[in-house]
Write a protein that holds these residues in place. Structure first.
Motif, PDB file in Angstrom:
ATOM      1  N   THR A 134       4.276 -20.703 -14.662  1.00 34.15           N
ATOM      2  CA  THR A 134       3.127 -20.589 -13.774  1.00 34.15           C
ATOM      3  C   THR A 134       2.622 -19.152 -13.826  1.00 34.15           C
ATOM      4  O   THR A 134       3.401 -18.214 -13.684  1.00 34.15           O
ATOM      5  CB  THR A 134       3.510 -20.954 -12.324  1.00 34.15           C
ATOM      6  N   ASP A 135       1.327 -18.989 -14.051  1.00 40.07           N
ATOM      7  CA  ASP A 135       0.696 -17.668 -14.077  1.00 40.07           C
ATOM      8  C   ASP A 135       1.305 -16.756 -15.139  1.00 40.07           C
ATOM      9  O   ASP A 135       1.549 -15.575 -14.891  1.00 40.07           O
ATOM     10  CB  ASP A 135       0.780 -17.002 -12.704  1.00 40.07           C
ATOM     11  N   CYS A 136       1.533 -17.301 -16.325  1.00 39.95           N
ATOM     12  CA  CYS A 136       2.078 -16.521 -17.438  1.00 39.95           C
ATOM     13  C   CYS A 136       0.984 -16.231 -18.461  1.00 39.95           C
ATOM     14  O   CYS A 136       0.002 -16.972 -18.563  1.00 39.95           O
ATOM     15  CB  CYS A 136       3.238 -17.259 -18.105  1.00 39.95           C
ATOM     16  N   ILE A 137       1.150 -15.151 -19.226  1.00 36.68           N
ATOM     17  CA  ILE A 137       0.124 -14.709 -20.179  1.00 36.68           C
ATOM     18  C   ILE A 137       0.772 -14.447 -21.537  1.00 36.68           C
ATOM     19  O   ILE A 137       1.806 -13.775 -21.629  1.00 36.68           O
ATOM     20  CB  ILE A 137      -0.572 -13.431 -19.695  1.00 36.68           C
ATOM     21  N   ILE A 138       0.152 -14.979 -22.598  1.00 37.40           N
ATOM     22  CA  ILE A 138       0.476 -14.630 -23.984  1.00 37.40           C
ATOM     23  C   ILE A 138      -0.709 -13.822 -24.488  1.00 37.40           C
ATOM     24  O   ILE A 138      -1.813 -14.347 -24.606  1.00 37.40           O
ATOM     25  CB  ILE A 138       0.716 -15.881 -24.841  1.00 37.40           C
ATOM     26  N   ARG A 139      -0.481 -12.553 -24.812  1.00 41.59           N
ATOM     27  CA  ARG A 139      -1.590 -11.631 -25.060  1.00 41.59           C
ATOM     28  C   ARG A 139      -1.349 -10.806 -26.318  1.00 41.59           C
ATOM     29  O   ARG A 139      -0.240 -10.331 -26.567  1.00 41.59           O
ATOM     30  CB  ARG A 139      -1.757 -10.708 -23.851  1.00 41.59           C
ATOM     31  N   ARG A 163      -1.933 -22.477 -14.724  1.00 41.06           N
ATOM     32  CA  ARG A 163      -2.618 -21.175 -14.710  1.00 41.06           C
ATOM     33  C   ARG A 163      -2.027 -20.198 -15.722  1.00 41.06           C
ATOM     34  O   ARG A 163      -1.896 -19.006 -15.442  1.00 41.06           O
ATOM     35  CB  ARG A 163      -2.592 -20.570 -13.304  1.00 41.06           C
ATOM     36  N   ASN A 164      -1.725 -20.678 -16.909  1.00 39.95           N
ATOM     37  CA  ASN A 164      -1.275 -19.786 -17.974  1.00 39.95           C
ATOM     38  C   ASN A 164      -2.464 -19.386 -18.844  1.00 39.95           C
ATOM     39  O   ASN A 164      -3.470 -20.088 -18.909  1.00 39.95           O
ATOM     40  CB  ASN A 164      -0.189 -20.466 -18.806  1.00 39.95           C
ATOM     41  N   ILE A 165      -2.343 -18.259 -19.522  1.00 37.81           N
ATOM     42  CA  ILE A 165      -3.447 -17.688 -20.290  1.00 37.81           C
ATOM     43  C   ILE A 165      -2.978 -17.341 -21.697  1.00 37.81           C
ATOM     44  O   ILE A 165      -1.896 -16.761 -21.866  1.00 37.81           O
ATOM     45  CB  ILE A 165      -4.000 -16.422 -19.600  1.00 37.81           C
ATOM     46  N   VAL A 166      -3.789 -17.681 -22.695  1.00 35.63           N
ATOM     47  CA  VAL A 166      -3.625 -17.171 -24.056  1.00 35.63           C
ATOM     48  C   VAL A 166      -4.867 -16.353 -24.352  1.00 35.63           C
ATOM     49  O   VAL A 166      -5.980 -16.894 -24.367  1.00 35.63           O
ATOM     50  CB  VAL A 166      -3.464 -18.300 -25.092  1.00 35.63           C
ATOM     51  N   GLU A 167      -4.705 -15.050 -24.577  1.00 33.20           N
ATOM     52  CA  GLU A 167      -5.880 -14.206 -24.770  1.00 33.20           C
ATOM     53  C   GLU A 167      -5.651 -13.157 -25.846  1.00 33.20           C
ATOM     54  O   GLU A 167      -4.546 -12.642 -26.020  1.00 33.20           O
ATOM     55  CB  GLU A 167      -6.285 -13.522 -23.463  1.00 33.20           C
ATOM     56  N   LEU A 185       0.054 -32.115 -21.204  1.00 35.18           N
ATOM     57  CA  LEU A 185      -0.134 -32.553 -19.819  1.00 35.18           C
ATOM     58  C   LEU A 185       0.844 -33.644 -19.405  1.00 35.18           C
ATOM     59  O   LEU A 185       0.709 -34.211 -18.324  1.00 35.18           O
ATOM     60  CB  LEU A 185      -1.568 -33.056 -19.630  1.00 35.18           C
ATOM     61  N   ALA A 186       1.839 -33.941 -20.237  1.00 33.06           N
ATOM     62  CA  ALA A 186       2.742 -35.052 -19.948  1.00 33.06           C
ATOM     63  C   ALA A 186       3.504 -34.847 -18.651  1.00 33.06           C
ATOM     64  O   ALA A 186       3.880 -35.815 -17.987  1.00 33.06           O
ATOM     65  CB  ALA A 186       3.722 -35.232 -21.113  1.00 33.06           C
ATOM     66  N   SER A 187       3.762 -33.593 -18.262  1.00 31.90           N
ATOM     67  CA  SER A 187       4.527 -33.320 -17.041  1.00 31.90           C
ATOM     68  C   SER A 187       3.639 -32.797 -15.922  1.00 31.90           C
ATOM     69  O   SER A 187       4.137 -32.229 -14.949  1.00 31.90           O
ATOM     70  CB  SER A 187       5.635 -32.296 -17.342  1.00 31.90           C
ATOM     71  N   GLN A 188       2.322 -32.995 -16.044  1.00 33.89           N
ATOM     72  CA  GLN A 188       1.401 -32.370 -15.098  1.00 33.89           C
ATOM     73  C   GLN A 188       1.403 -33.039 -13.738  1.00 33.89           C
ATOM     74  O   GLN A 188       1.081 -32.405 -12.735  1.00 33.89           O
ATOM     75  CB  GLN A 188      -0.016 -32.382 -15.670  1.00 33.89           C
ATOM     76  N   GLY A 189       1.766 -34.318 -13.684  1.00 32.41           N
ATOM     77  CA  GLY A 189       1.719 -35.022 -12.403  1.00 32.41           C
ATOM     78  C   GLY A 189       0.294 -35.058 -11.869  1.00 32.41           C
ATOM     79  O   GLY A 189      -0.654 -35.300 -12.608  1.00 32.41           O
ATOM     80  N   GLU A 190       0.136 -34.774 -10.593  1.00 31.78           N
ATOM     81  CA  GLU A 190      -1.185 -34.788  -9.976  1.00 31.78           C
ATOM     82  C   GLU A 190      -1.788 -33.394  -9.877  1.00 31.78           C
ATOM     83  O   GLU A 190      -2.829 -33.193  -9.242  1.00 31.78           O
ATOM     84  CB  GLU A 190      -1.099 -35.423  -8.585  1.00 31.78           C
ATOM     85  N   THR A 191      -1.154 -32.414 -10.484  1.00 29.19           N
ATOM     86  CA  THR A 191      -1.658 -31.052 -10.407  1.00 29.19           C
ATOM     87  C   THR A 191      -2.636 -30.772 -11.536  1.00 29.19           C
ATOM     88  O   THR A 191      -2.613 -31.406 -12.590  1.00 29.19           O
ATOM     89  CB  THR A 191      -0.502 -30.041 -10.491  1.00 29.19           C
ATOM     90  N   THR A 192      -3.515 -29.809 -11.319  1.00 26.10           N
ATOM     91  CA  THR A 192      -4.402 -29.335 -12.372  1.00 26.10           C
ATOM     92  C   THR A 192      -3.673 -28.279 -13.201  1.00 26.10           C
ATOM     93  O   THR A 192      -2.778 -27.601 -12.712  1.00 26.10           O
ATOM     94  CB  THR A 192      -5.675 -28.737 -11.776  1.00 26.10           C
ATOM     95  N   ALA A 193      -4.076 -28.149 -14.459  1.00 25.02           N
ATOM     96  CA  ALA A 193      -3.427 -27.164 -15.331  1.00 25.02           C
ATOM     97  C   ALA A 193      -4.043 -25.782 -15.162  1.00 25.02           C
ATOM     98  O   ALA A 193      -3.330 -24.778 -15.067  1.00 25.02           O
ATOM     99  CB  ALA A 193      -3.526 -27.612 -16.786  1.00 25.02           C
ATOM    100  N   ASP A 194      -5.367 -25.706 -15.179  1.00 25.60           N
ATOM    101  CA  ASP A 194      -6.090 -24.450 -14.924  1.00 25.60           C
ATOM    102  C   ASP A 194      -5.729 -23.337 -15.910  1.00 25.60           C
ATOM    103  O   ASP A 194      -5.766 -22.159 -15.553  1.00 25.60           O
ATOM    104  CB  ASP A 194      -5.847 -23.957 -13.493  1.00 25.60           C
ATOM    105  N   HIS A 195      -5.367 -23.703 -17.138  1.00 30.18           N
ATOM    106  CA  HIS A 195      -5.092 -22.678 -18.141  1.00 30.18           C
ATOM    107  C   HIS A 195      -6.391 -22.060 -18.640  1.00 30.18           C
ATOM    108  O   HIS A 195      -7.475 -22.647 -18.520  1.00 30.18           O
ATOM    109  CB  HIS A 195      -4.345 -23.270 -19.336  1.00 30.18           C
ATOM    110  N   ILE A 196      -6.286 -20.881 -19.249  1.00 29.13           N
ATOM    111  CA  ILE A 196      -7.430 -20.203 -19.867  1.00 29.13           C
ATOM    112  C   ILE A 196      -7.052 -19.810 -21.288  1.00 29.13           C
ATOM    113  O   ILE A 196      -5.992 -19.210 -21.519  1.00 29.13           O
ATOM    114  CB  ILE A 196      -7.846 -18.958 -19.069  1.00 29.13           C
TER     115      ILE A 196
END
Length: 828
Positions: A134-139, A163-167, A185-196
């Motif tokens: 959650t809230d991780c970044i690959i930069r 909310r992970n980011i690849v930038e 998204l196989a483990s997403q359940g009812e949550t949004t992914a919100d990745h960037i």
């Protein structure tokens, strides 16, 4: 409402203290530890806390199985794993990486010509469906020719969690099958992914048509799978550069709902941006530059409720391929929102303010099935001398589209419709882009159509409220500064892709300047760190607003800028920017800060969570042990989820002033947790309580914390002190109202008039210039616990009985008086 049961209730606290805490947390994070390592084994031996940085020594390393897992940073103090210098750590052989935790950053690594594993870099603990990032970044990383022998495939980056980011990464020379970036998204359940996924460079993906297996799994980016099409993923793919990405017909494959594709450039690439499954995508501001390449396409449309606006296309050659045209509308026969791998029906799509220039089959109806597609095609500019402008199954599956005020010219249209004006617009060149002239046929012809939905043009210029131009470009009445142009090769290594490689995939010799980005700042202010990556550039940073401060504001090498905002006194969001310049290069960091929210009224001690709802959660065991059970005032049921960490977000329904939490654990377990708050469901969450080191269980785990105003509260259960089972099981989450309005007071200014001595203190603390009427004190540590409290005697406090040492917040209270707060350091 119900009264919160707690052993202690803090009285009103202050916005001044909130700011003091953030400043102090920032200063503490700046003194965090740097750990040098030179192997994956070294990393696994570390115990890391928020603010720590792990620096991998430069060199070439083979067969490193990197596990950057079970580390939990915060938004204010992430945990960073980075190469000593960008691109200086080269992984070869079989060197996968797993990332799991919160607020983790991976930066500067180069995977070069090794063996590609199926999920090579992945934001989860290996094999887990619950231990996700959650809230991780690959930069600022690079992936180059990670080869996998057929029939196996390698997927280079797999995003799971939220909310992970690849930038600013480079992905090049993909010679085996498998997608470059997959949002799983196989483990997403009812949550949004919100990745960037932003500012990346994708280059030289060779065609996979002749591969016996997995040839259809060779997209550049895929978001979801057929079975995930009903998931509201809400992933953003923006400002990426796709050059010679020829793996298959689908350069990007959209297979989930509510995703956004913004300001990307596709050049010399076979295939299209394909809305394959999933509804409500927004495709805006993209450049599709075929440059005459065979089977170069634009946007392929399946499913419903998409918004496709402000896109520019030129030089697209379909080579008689019915799948890769300017805009291809595919007639499906399957209802939206299921799990079928068939083609969903196209209904209620909006295709507006696009420009298609010099392309074969600019608009094409593919009759895969017999359903009549519906939607609006409005205010588009189409000009081509390469043949009929509207083609395919026009009279049948294409007969349901409504045309409004389009301008088509250069060739026969193919249909007669009142919503299409036939006319040859005059064009001029702006670099490689063909623009209609300012006094031509498109000027002012769109009136006030879609003024709110399409406020900007493809360049990011503001369109006028009325007298708007047809097509992607506002050439007559535009205002503002240009923000977007087609990405070119010279941008690679210099704002797009990894800083240490150029567009040909070779070492970047400079000069180069790349910067990161920020999340939305909360109203109370605070700090965020933004990376600056340079090669042979002396840089300088400036802010355009007085409420933005920078540290440092210049440098001669790569580093980090700490961007700090003061509290926003207004109720409206405010914006600004930070500009980083050097060697003739300039990069802008957009700044957004939420407005101050006045809290809703509630009696002190009220459990405001009972009036809320669960907005999102990581997972739940079943409907009986559902996440919603934590706010139903019933300790006889619970939320259960397997594996650590697990999270849920509670929407309180309104912003409340809160200052205490009680966690009711199942069977009295000694859970460790993090409590965070935000006023946006997808905004930056600010730490309220860090109980990740909790050692006590029982009927209730209680924490007090400085008074804060938030609507969305996030609980993350990170582990347990002695409980060894796999289950997170929480009966109730109770959030106590402070009973006051922090937005109406500014006691920090009053607190500035008092003095504390000695500093630091060992036994007796003396308070100078204390106003009359203050009779009580309390000391709060930075996990939210009340360490001491008592009566004031002669403006002094005896701390000899306080065993703890370290930094505390001193609160001084008196009947009818505002709370005063100061930080104090106690030593032995």
């Amino acid at each position: 409402m119900h009264t919160l049961k707690s052993t202690s209730v803090l009285s009103s606290f202050t916005s001044g203290l909130s700011l003091l805490l953030m400043v102090l947390f920032t200063s503490l994070s700046l003194s965090a530890t740097n750990y040098p390592i030179n192997s994956a084994d070294d990393l696994e031996d570390l115990t890391l806390v928020p603010g720590d940085t792990v620096i991998w020594e430069n060199g070439t390393y083979a067969n490193q199985e990197v596990n950057f897992i079970r580390f939990f940073g915060t938004a204010e103090a992430p945990i960073v794993l980075k190469a000593e210098t960008p691109g200086g750590v080269i992984f070869t052989g079989e060197s996968p990486m797993k990332i799991f935790g919160t607020h983790l950053i991976v930066e500067g690594f180069y995977w070069r010509e090794g063996i590609g594993t199926n999920n090579h870099v992945e934001t989860r603990r290996s094999g887990s469906s619950t231990d996700l990032c959650t809230d991780c970044i690959i930069r600022n990383c690079a992936f180059d020719n990670l080869f996998t022998t057929a029939p196996d495939k390698s997927r280079w980056v797999v995003l799971r969690g939220q909310r992970n980011i690849v930038e600013n990464c480079t992905f090049q020379n993909k010679n085996s099958t498998g997608v470059m970036i997959l949002v799983e998204l196989a483990s997403q359940g009812e949550t949004t992914a919100d990745h960037i996924i932003r500012n990346n460079y994708f280059y030289n993906i060779t065609p996979k048509d002749d591969f016996a297996s997995n040839s259809g799994d060779s997209e550049t980016i895929r978001i979801g799978a057929s079975g995930n099409q009903a998931v509201n993923a809400r992933v953003t793919v923006e400002h990426n550069y796709f050059l010679s990405t020829d793996g298959e017909n689908e350069i990007i494959s959209n297979k989930s709902a509510e995703n956004r594709y913004l300001h990307n450039t596709f050049r010399l690439s076979r295939g299209s941006l394909v809305l394959r499954h999933g509804a409500r995508a927004r495709v805006e501001g993209n450049f599709f530059l075929g440059e005459g390449k065979a089977k170069s396409g634009g946007i392929r449309v399946t499913d419903r409720d998409h918004v496709i606006v402000n896109n520019y296309m030129s030089g697209l050659i379909n080579d008689n391929d019915p799948w890769n045209n300017g805009i291809t509308i595919v007639a499906g026969d399957v209802a939206s929102g299921g799990s079928s791998n068939g083609y969903q029906r196209v209904d209620d799509v909006l295709i507006a303010f696009n420009t298609i220039y010099d392309a074969e089959d600019p608009i094409y109806f593919n009759d895969r099935h017999s359903h009549v597609s519906t939607g609006i095609i409005a205010h588009n500019l189409v000009y081509s001398t390469r043949g009929q402008l509207v083609a395919g199954d026009i009279g049948d599956t294409g007969s349901g589209m409504t045309y409004v005020n389009n301008l088509f010219g250069g060739s026969s249209v193919g249909i007669t419709n009142a919503g299409i004006t036939v006319g040859d617009e005059t064009f001029s060149t702006d670099g490689e882009v063909f623009l209609p002239v300012a006094d031509g046929l498109v000027a002012g012809a769109a009136g006030d159509a879609y003024a709110e939905l399409v406020a900007l043009d493809v360049r990011g210029l503001s369109r006028p409220a009325t007298g708007r131009d047809i097509g992607a470009h506002e050439v007559d009445g535009a205002s503002g500064s240009e923000q977007f142009r087609p990405i070119v090769n010279d941008d690679v290594g210099n704002g797009v892709g990894a800083s240490f490689l150029n567009a040909d995939g070779h070492g970047n010799t400079g000069p180069s300047l790349n910067v990161g980005s920020t999340n939305v700042f909360p109203a109370e202010g605070g700090s965020q760190s933004v990376s600056v990556q340079v090669i042979d550039v002396d840089w300088e940073a400036t802010a355009d607003q007085e409420w933005i401060s920078l540290s440092p504001n210049s440098g001669t090498e790569s580093g980090v800028i700490q961007i700090t905002l003061t509290a926003n006194p207004g109720s409206q969001e405010r914006t600004g920017s930070v500009t980083v310049t050097g060697m003739g290069l300039s990069r802008e960091i957009a700044i957004r800060q939420s407005g101050t929210i006045s809290p809703a009224d509630c009696p002190q001690g009220t459990n405001v969570a009972l009036e809320g709802s669960v907005n999102s959660f990581s997972t739940q065991q079943n409907e009986d042990n559902a996440a919603a059970n934590v706010i139903d005032d019933n300790t006889g049921n619970r939320w259960s989820a397997e594996g650590f960490p697990q999270f849920l977000v509670v929407d309180l329904g309104a912003a409340f002033s809160i200052n205490e939490v009680s966690l009711i654990p199942h069977q009295g377990r000694d859970y460790q947790f993090l409590l965070e708050g935000s006023n946006e469901p997808e905004g930056t969450f600010v730490t309220l309580v860090d109980a990740t080191d909790n050692q006590a269980g029982g009927n209730s785990i209680d924490r007090d914390f400085p008074e804060q105003v938030y609507r969305y509260i996030k609980l993350t259960v990170t582990g347990a002190a002695t409980y060894e089972g796999p289950w997170v099981s929480v009966s109730e989450l109770r959030l106590g109202c402070s009973g006051t309005s922090v937005s109406s007071r500014n006691p920090a200014a009053e607190a500035a008039g008092i003095g504390l001595r000695p500093v630091p203190v060992t036994d007796v603390l003396y308070i100078d210039h204390l106003p009359a009427g203050y009779t009580e004190y309390s000391l709060i540590d930075f996990s939210g616990r009340v360490a001491a409290r008592g009566k004031l005697t002669n403006s002094q406090i005896d701390l000899r009985q306080l065993p703890a040492t370290g930094m505390f917040v001193l609160r001084l209270t008196g009947e009818g008086l505002p709370v005063l707060a100061q930080k104090v350091m106690k030593v032995r």
